[in-house]
Design a protein around this motif. Structure first.
Motif, PDB file in Angstrom:
ATOM      1  N   ALA A 185      41.090  52.217  43.458  1.00 38.62           N
ATOM      2  CA  ALA A 185      42.461  51.938  43.874  1.00 38.62           C
ATOM      3  C   ALA A 185      43.344  51.430  42.746  1.00 38.62           C
ATOM      4  O   ALA A 185      44.555  51.393  42.891  1.00 38.62           O
ATOM      5  N   ILE A 186      42.776  51.062  41.625  1.00 31.64           N
ATOM      6  CA  ILE A 186      43.517  50.303  40.618  1.00 31.64           C
ATOM      7  C   ILE A 186      44.720  51.066  40.072  1.00 31.64           C
ATOM      8  O   ILE A 186      44.662  52.257  39.784  1.00 31.64           O
ATOM      9  N   THR A 187      45.845  50.355  39.966  1.00 25.89           N
ATOM     10  CA  THR A 187      47.056  50.813  39.285  1.00 25.89           C
ATOM     11  C   THR A 187      47.595  49.625  38.505  1.00 25.89           C
ATOM     12  O   THR A 187      47.011  48.534  38.509  1.00 25.89           O
ATOM     13  N   ALA A 188      48.730  49.804  37.856  1.00 26.91           N
ATOM     14  CA  ALA A 188      49.345  48.714  37.106  1.00 26.91           C
ATOM     15  C   ALA A 188      49.716  47.543  38.007  1.00 26.91           C
ATOM     16  O   ALA A 188      49.844  46.411  37.543  1.00 26.91           O
ATOM     17  N   ASP A 189      49.890  47.790  39.307  1.00 29.21           N
ATOM     18  CA  ASP A 189      50.368  46.760  40.219  1.00 29.21           C
ATOM     19  C   ASP A 189      49.272  46.091  41.044  1.00 29.21           C
ATOM     20  O   ASP A 189      49.563  45.231  41.869  1.00 29.21           O
ATOM     21  N   SER A 190      48.014  46.459  40.843  1.00 28.25           N
ATOM     22  CA  SER A 190      46.950  45.977  41.726  1.00 28.25           C
ATOM     23  C   SER A 190      46.727  44.468  41.581  1.00 28.25           C
ATOM     24  O   SER A 190      46.608  43.950  40.471  1.00 28.25           O
ATOM     25  N   SER A 191      46.629  43.797  42.721  1.00 25.69           N
ATOM     26  CA  SER A 191      46.253  42.391  42.738  1.00 25.69           C
ATOM     27  C   SER A 191      44.736  42.279  42.783  1.00 25.69           C
ATOM     28  O   SER A 191      44.026  43.267  43.013  1.00 25.69           O
ATOM     29  N   ASN A 192      44.225  41.063  42.600  1.00 24.87           N
ATOM     30  CA  ASN A 192      42.780  40.869  42.704  1.00 24.87           C
ATOM     31  C   ASN A 192      42.266  41.247  44.087  1.00 24.87           C
ATOM     32  O   ASN A 192      41.185  41.823  44.232  1.00 24.87           O
ATOM     33  N   ALA A 193      43.041  40.911  45.114  1.00 27.91           N
ATOM     34  CA  ALA A 193      42.628  41.256  46.476  1.00 27.91           C
ATOM     35  C   ALA A 193      42.562  42.770  46.658  1.00 27.91           C
ATOM     36  O   ALA A 193      41.663  43.291  47.331  1.00 27.91           O
ATOM     37  N   ASP A 194      43.502  43.498  46.042  1.00 35.50           N
ATOM     38  CA  ASP A 194      43.481  44.957  46.116  1.00 35.50           C
ATOM     39  C   ASP A 194      42.220  45.510  45.464  1.00 35.50           C
ATOM     40  O   ASP A 194      41.563  46.417  45.994  1.00 35.50           O
ATOM     41  N   LEU A 195      41.889  44.976  44.302  1.00 32.72           N
ATOM     42  CA  LEU A 195      40.704  45.437  43.587  1.00 32.72           C
ATOM     43  C   LEU A 195      39.444  45.177  44.411  1.00 32.72           C
ATOM     44  O   LEU A 195      38.541  46.017  44.466  1.00 32.72           O
ATOM     45  N   ASP A 196      39.401  44.021  45.045  1.00 29.38           N
ATOM     46  CA  ASP A 196      38.213  43.645  45.807  1.00 29.38           C
ATOM     47  C   ASP A 196      38.036  44.508  47.054  1.00 29.38           C
ATOM     48  O   ASP A 196      36.917  44.688  47.545  1.00 29.38           O
ATOM     49  N   ALA A 197      39.139  45.046  47.575  1.00 32.76           N
ATOM     50  CA  ALA A 197      39.067  45.867  48.792  1.00 32.76           C
ATOM     51  C   ALA A 197      38.837  47.346  48.501  1.00 32.76           C
ATOM     52  O   ALA A 197      38.665  48.143  49.418  1.00 32.76           O
ATOM     53  N   SER A 198      38.791  47.716  47.236  1.00 33.09           N
ATOM     54  CA  SER A 198      38.725  49.121  46.843  1.00 33.09           C
ATOM     55  C   SER A 198      37.326  49.706  47.007  1.00 33.09           C
ATOM     56  O   SER A 198      36.325  48.997  47.055  1.00 33.09           O
ATOM     57  N   GLY A 199      37.285  51.037  47.029  1.00 37.22           N
ATOM     58  CA  GLY A 199      36.033  51.753  46.859  1.00 37.22           C
ATOM     59  C   GLY A 199      35.718  51.875  45.381  1.00 37.22           C
ATOM     60  O   GLY A 199      36.476  51.418  44.512  1.00 37.22           O
ATOM     61  N   THR A 200      34.596  52.516  45.062  1.00 32.54           N
ATOM     62  CA  THR A 200      34.170  52.597  43.673  1.00 32.54           C
ATOM     63  C   THR A 200      33.381  53.869  43.425  1.00 32.54           C
ATOM     64  O   THR A 200      32.803  54.449  44.354  1.00 32.54           O
ATOM     65  N   THR A 201      33.338  54.290  42.163  1.00 36.20           N
ATOM     66  CA  THR A 201      32.492  55.407  41.767  1.00 36.20           C
ATOM     67  C   THR A 201      31.120  54.938  41.299  1.00 36.20           C
ATOM     68  O   THR A 201      30.262  55.770  40.993  1.00 36.20           O
ATOM     69  N   CYS A 202      30.915  53.635  41.207  1.00 32.43           N
ATOM     70  CA  CYS A 202      29.654  53.098  40.687  1.00 32.43           C
ATOM     71  C   CYS A 202      28.568  53.133  41.762  1.00 32.43           C
ATOM     72  O   CYS A 202      28.807  52.742  42.912  1.00 32.43           O
ATOM     73  N   ARG A 203      27.380  53.563  41.394  1.00 35.09           N
ATOM     74  CA  ARG A 203      26.308  53.752  42.362  1.00 35.09           C
ATOM     75  C   ARG A 203      25.788  52.439  42.945  1.00 35.09           C
ATOM     76  O   ARG A 203      25.239  52.417  44.036  1.00 35.09           O
ATOM     77  N   ASN A 204      25.930  51.341  42.208  1.00 36.15           N
ATOM     78  CA  ASN A 204      25.414  50.065  42.712  1.00 36.15           C
ATOM     79  C   ASN A 204      26.474  49.258  43.451  1.00 36.15           C
ATOM     80  O   ASN A 204      26.262  48.090  43.768  1.00 36.15           O
TER      81      ASN A 204
END
Length: 584
Positions: free
Chosen positions: A115-134
């Motif tokens: 989800a990360i963009t220039a405007d992402s807050s920490n809460a946004d980052l924490d709620a995101s999905g990921t490409t990392c397998r773990n």
């Protein structure tokens, strides 16, 4: 910051590389740079300046690892986040330029956080999905590498610079404010006005370097501006907190930069034809009107509720941006409107209404918030709200199937492999990184800021004992590699700092010990490998995306990171390393 609004297509597609700018700086100490461009040499030769390429066998071994002491942490933890196969490309830099859309002026590969963009807050980052397998939600990103066999003009960069007025650009504090209590609104507005005045004064100083790059002047202007902005931004935070509002935590917004984005107008190549359609445009991203800067003073009893709703608006945008990545290619022409933008507008209408109701219980209901509900994609022209303030023209967004920007053209080379590893310290155990720690390595602007933070990163597979500050020419069967070592020491308190560097540090090259007052953390290393045809290497036809004034300088390579590992995962990483194990 003033920006060019129109582009004049040129015959040539990408300008010649800078002729050894970083080497000149390092060797002579000179800080006022004169460009000498020789790539292309006015002929049909497609080769760039071959002085920026070196056979890796000609680089002397220069990598020295300190010998582990008795208390060393010798383990290694690897993370598989893929190679950006989902195509998350963006010219944002959320670490070095938070809140500035397209601020990098070059395209990054992103792996990990979706989800990360220039405007992402920490809460946004924490709620995101990921490409990392773990499940690691951290964000790892670096400039892309391109292959471009087009003819280059040896004079384009020099001519573009001669017509350019360097400008200071700063992250917007208004756009990142929490709810401002009514009792402090006037004082906060006064502090914001002073921030504007400082930026204007800094730009007046920059007129002295029109048409050239003066790294000494840039440093003077930015250092002074950083100190004064830090004081004002700290005052904004303490004023809001003292009145019962949320602590803004805005240290990431302190640092400013010198931009040469006016060079884009002269470097806009034929590949950026007006025929590029919105459907072809790269890097779709949600663009919504800002709300935080449009709110009046908020009554004390409504502050907490308004802040919850502001955070909810941010999360909605992040979720929509993540859907753009994960649903790319799905549906027809109306898919984004019907499945993403339409539902997003409905959600925003509800949240904006809740905010207005919360304020109206103790004060007049704010007018015009409903006009801020509609969002667009970044490549589509947005219709500003009727009462929205005028804003400068945006930096260019990537275009076409190759995600191109002015000066950064050609096909992107997808990494063949990305190795992400956390390593130990040769003299001590490591402590877990704090969540949301920001870190960067290298410097994207060694020409305009000086080479002090730049780091050699280029090598070939099978040559791990040497790193070059030039593009490597590898033997047959060997891959081009970039090795990015991040700082492995932390001040024990901060997740960011005013210059995005002082809260972390590199260990001593000889002993491996952290500086006094710092403690060892899992040291991040990313190794990015590419299959680049050898004839392309020999002809100098591959290069790094860069800021316009760096003109693909290989010494401008850099890498950025935000730690979004859970506390439990980061503790597991530290334990593995401290026990001398290899884990994943």
């Amino acid at each position: 910051m003033k920006r060019r609004k129109t582009w004049t297509p040129l015959v040539e597609s990408r300008p010649a590389r800078l002729a050894m700018a970083a080497a000149v700086l390092a060797a002579t100490g000179a800080l006022t740079v004169t460009f000498v461009s020789s790539g292309g040499k006015g002929t049909a030769d497609a080769a760039t300046n071959l002085a920026q390429f070196v056979p890796i066998q000609n680089v002397r071994p220069n990598v020295r690892e300190p010998k582990p002491a008795a208390a060393a942490s010798t383990g290694r933890f690897t993370v598989d986040c893929g190679t950006n196969g989902n195509g998350k490309f963006s010219p944002d830099n959320p670490v070095a330029q938070p809140g500035i859309k397209n601020g990098a002026e070059h395209v990054h590969d992103f792996v990990g956080n979706l989800a990360i963009t220039a405007d992402s807050s920490n809460a946004d980052l924490d709620a995101s999905g990921t490409t990392c397998r773990n499940g690691d939600k951290s964000s790892y990103f670096w400039p892309v590498v391109r292959i471009d066999k087009a003819v280059r003009s040896g004079n384009q960069v020099q001519q573009a610079l001669a017509q350019t007025q360097p400008m200071v650009v700063c992250p917007s504090v208004r756009d990142r404010l929490p709810a401002v209590p009514t009792s402090t609104r006037t004082g906060i507005d006064r502090l914001l006005t002073e921030l504007d005045r400082l930026e204007t004064a800094a730009n007046q100083r920059m007129t002295a370097s029109r048409g050239r790059i003066d790294a000494a002047l840039n440093k003077q202007v930015l250092d002074s501006l950083r100190d004064r902005r830090a004081t004002l931004i700290t005052s904004i935070g303490t004023t809001i907190t003292a009145a019962g509002g949320n602590q803004p935590g805005m240290v990431s917004l302190v640092d400013c930069d010198v931009s040469y984005d006016g060079m884009h107008a002269s470097m806009h190549g034929a590949t950026h034809a007006a025929s590029v359609t919105a459907g072809q445009a790269a890097n779709p991203r949600i663009k919504c009107p800002t709300v935080r800067d449009r709110l009046p003073g908020v009554p004390d009893r409504a502050v907490a509720e308004v802040n919850r709703n502001l955070d909810e608006l941010d999360r909605q945008i992040s979720e929509a941006n993540e859907r753009l990545v994960t649903t790319r290619g799905q549906g027809g022409a109306a898919f984004v409107d019907n499945a993403i933008l339409g539902p997003l507008k409905a959600k925003r209408v509800a949240v904006l209404d809740r905010m207005a109701i919360a304020i109206s219980r103790q004060a007049p209901r704010p007018q015009g918030l409903e006009a801020l509900a509609g969002c667009t994609l970044n490549q589509a022209p947005a219709s500003p709200a009727p009462s929205a303030p005028a804003s400068p023209a945006a930096l260019p967004a990537p275009e076409g199937p190759d995600f191109e920007l002015p000066g950064n053209t050609g096909g992107i080379v997808r990494p063949a492999k990305v190795l992400i590893e956390y390593r130990g310290n040769p003299v001590s155990k490591v402590v877990p990184m704090p969540k949301f720690l920001r870190a960067l390595t290298g410097d994207a602007k060694p020409t305009s800021r000086g080479p002090a933070n730049a780091r050699a990163s280029w090598t070939c597979s099978g040559f791990a004992d040497r790193l070059a500050d030039k593009y490597p020419i590898c033997p047959a069967g060997s891959q081009v590699q970039r090795v990015h070592d991040f700082p492995g020491c932390w001040d024990g308190k901060n997740i960011d700092s005013a210059n995005h560097r002082n809260h972390v540090a590199f260990a001593d090259k000889t002993t491996g010990a952290c500086p006094q007052g710092f403690q060892a953390i899992p040291q991040l290393r990313t190794t990015i490998s590419y299959d680049i045809p050898r004839d392309v290497q020999v002809k100098g036809q591959y290069a790094l995306d860069s800021f316009p004034e760096e003109n693909h300088n290989p010494f401008s390579d850099h890498d950025d990171f935000i730690n979004v590992n859970s506390a439990q995962t980061m503790q597991r990483i530290a334990t593995c390393i401290n026990k001398g194990k290899n884990c994943s």
